[in-house]
Scaffold this active site. Structure first.
Site, PDB file in Angstrom:
ATOM      1  N   GLU A 119       0.877  -1.172   0.000  1.00 33.47           N
ATOM      2  CA  GLU A 119       0.000   0.000   0.000  1.00 33.47           C
ATOM      3  C   GLU A 119       0.914   1.222   0.000  1.00 33.47           C
ATOM      4  O   GLU A 119       1.660   1.445   0.955  1.00 33.47           O
ATOM      5  CB  GLU A 119      -0.902  -0.018   1.232  1.00 33.47           C
ATOM      6  CG  GLU A 119      -1.879   1.133   1.305  1.00 33.47           C
ATOM      7  CD  GLU A 119      -2.671   1.113   2.596  1.00 33.47           C
ATOM      8  OE1 GLU A 119      -3.074   2.207   3.026  1.00 33.47           O
ATOM      9  OE2 GLU A 119      -2.870   0.024   3.184  1.00 33.47           O
ATOM     10  N   ASP A 143      -4.876   9.569   8.927  1.00 37.55           N
ATOM     11  CA  ASP A 143      -3.588   9.063   9.387  1.00 37.55           C
ATOM     12  C   ASP A 143      -3.261   9.539  10.793  1.00 37.55           C
ATOM     13  O   ASP A 143      -3.513  10.685  11.160  1.00 37.55           O
ATOM     14  CB  ASP A 143      -2.468   9.505   8.439  1.00 37.55           C
ATOM     15  CG  ASP A 143      -2.611   8.902   7.057  1.00 37.55           C
ATOM     16  OD1 ASP A 143      -3.022   7.731   6.979  1.00 37.55           O
ATOM     17  OD2 ASP A 143      -2.328   9.598   6.064  1.00 37.55           O
TER      18      ASP A 143
END
Length: 275
Positions: A51, A62
């Site tokens: 990824e 995130d």
């Protein structure tokens, strides 16, 4: 390495008696060439799919570890187009799934950017802030280019939304193991394991679990609960941050990957013995 290959990767992992391991790197952290060499180290450690995060100025999904990596990549001038150049190199030895945000695609043109991604060998794309209800254009373009669109399922996902995801999903479905943002953690709740079982019963593509999966036993538990794969990001980024140089970083992520693969093997063994 494109053309709807992701489901085959999961099948191959199952054939080897384990769940699949998906590893995350932020493109351009600590540099573009280093991203390629780190990807190779992950592959050598047993990672099945990479990824590759496309740096974005507002990475709302995130946690602090990955945000730090993203900030460093942006300060170094990494662009979405640089990420495709890296993806082209990396896809020669491991399937690549891009992780990006909707604004990145919109600013560069859905068809233009996804066409270039397909040419670079990208196998799939995750648009972190794109709900399935707003995915028509991206889904249509990606499908024509044989790029899998990976949809996210959260603890808050409704039955109706999961049904829509099940109708569109290809490659795999990304199960968010908890509310909030990505990041390593020490516990794994029973709610996460129940979520895996629920999704597994409602979709026909592989199920991979991410957000907070950082240790061998985390991987083992989600695979034992029925997941086909585990996604690990922050734990790898932390190993890079701890390293004095790129050689040490490569060694650290390689060894961590090997350990996590064993967790994926143990989890599959437990699941198989209970069926």
């Amino acid at each position: 390495m494109s053309g709807l290959v992701l489901e085959r990767i999961f099948e191959e992992a199952e054939g080897e008696g384990r769940g699949a391991l998906i590893g995350y790197l932020t493109c351009g952290h600590p540099g573009l060439e280093e991203t390629v060499s780190l990807a190779r180290a992950l592959r050598d450690g047993g990672v099945d799919i990479l990824e590759l995060g496309v740096p974005f100025s507002e990475p709302i999904a995130d946690g602090p570890t990955i945000q730090k990596a993203v900030d460093e990549a942006l300060r170094a001038g990494t662009t979405p187009w640089d990420c495709l150049e890296v993806a082209e190199e990396v896809s020669e030895f491991v399937p690549v799934v891009l992780l990006c945000y909707y604004n990145t695609l919109h600013a560069n043109g859905f068809e233009r950017y996804l066409s270039a991604a397909a040419e670079a060998g990208v196998s799939g794309i995750i648009v972190a802030d794109m709900p399935v209800e707003e995915s028509d254009e991206v889904h249509s373009v990606a499908r024509d280019l044989e790029i899998d669109v990976i949809y996210l399922v959260a603890p808050s996902t409704t039955d109706e939304r999961l049904k829509k995801i099940g109708e569109r999903a290809s490659g795999f479905v990304y199960v968010i193991s908890r509310y909030g943002v990505t990041g390593a953690r020490r516990d794994l709740s029973e709610d996460t394991l129940e979520l895996v079982r629920w999704v597994r019963d409602h979709v026909d593509v592989p199920v991979a679990v991410g957000f907070g999966i950082s240790e061998r036993w985390h991987v083992e538990e989600v695979i034992a609960a029925g997941a086909d794969g585990a996604i690990v990001g922050s734990a790898f980024i932390k190993e890079i941050h701890r390293s004095e140089d790129i050689a040490e970083a490569e060694e650290r992520v390689r060894e961590l990957a090997k350990e996590l693969v064993e967790g994926a093997r143990d989890g599959y063994r437990r699941r198989s013995s209970s069926e």
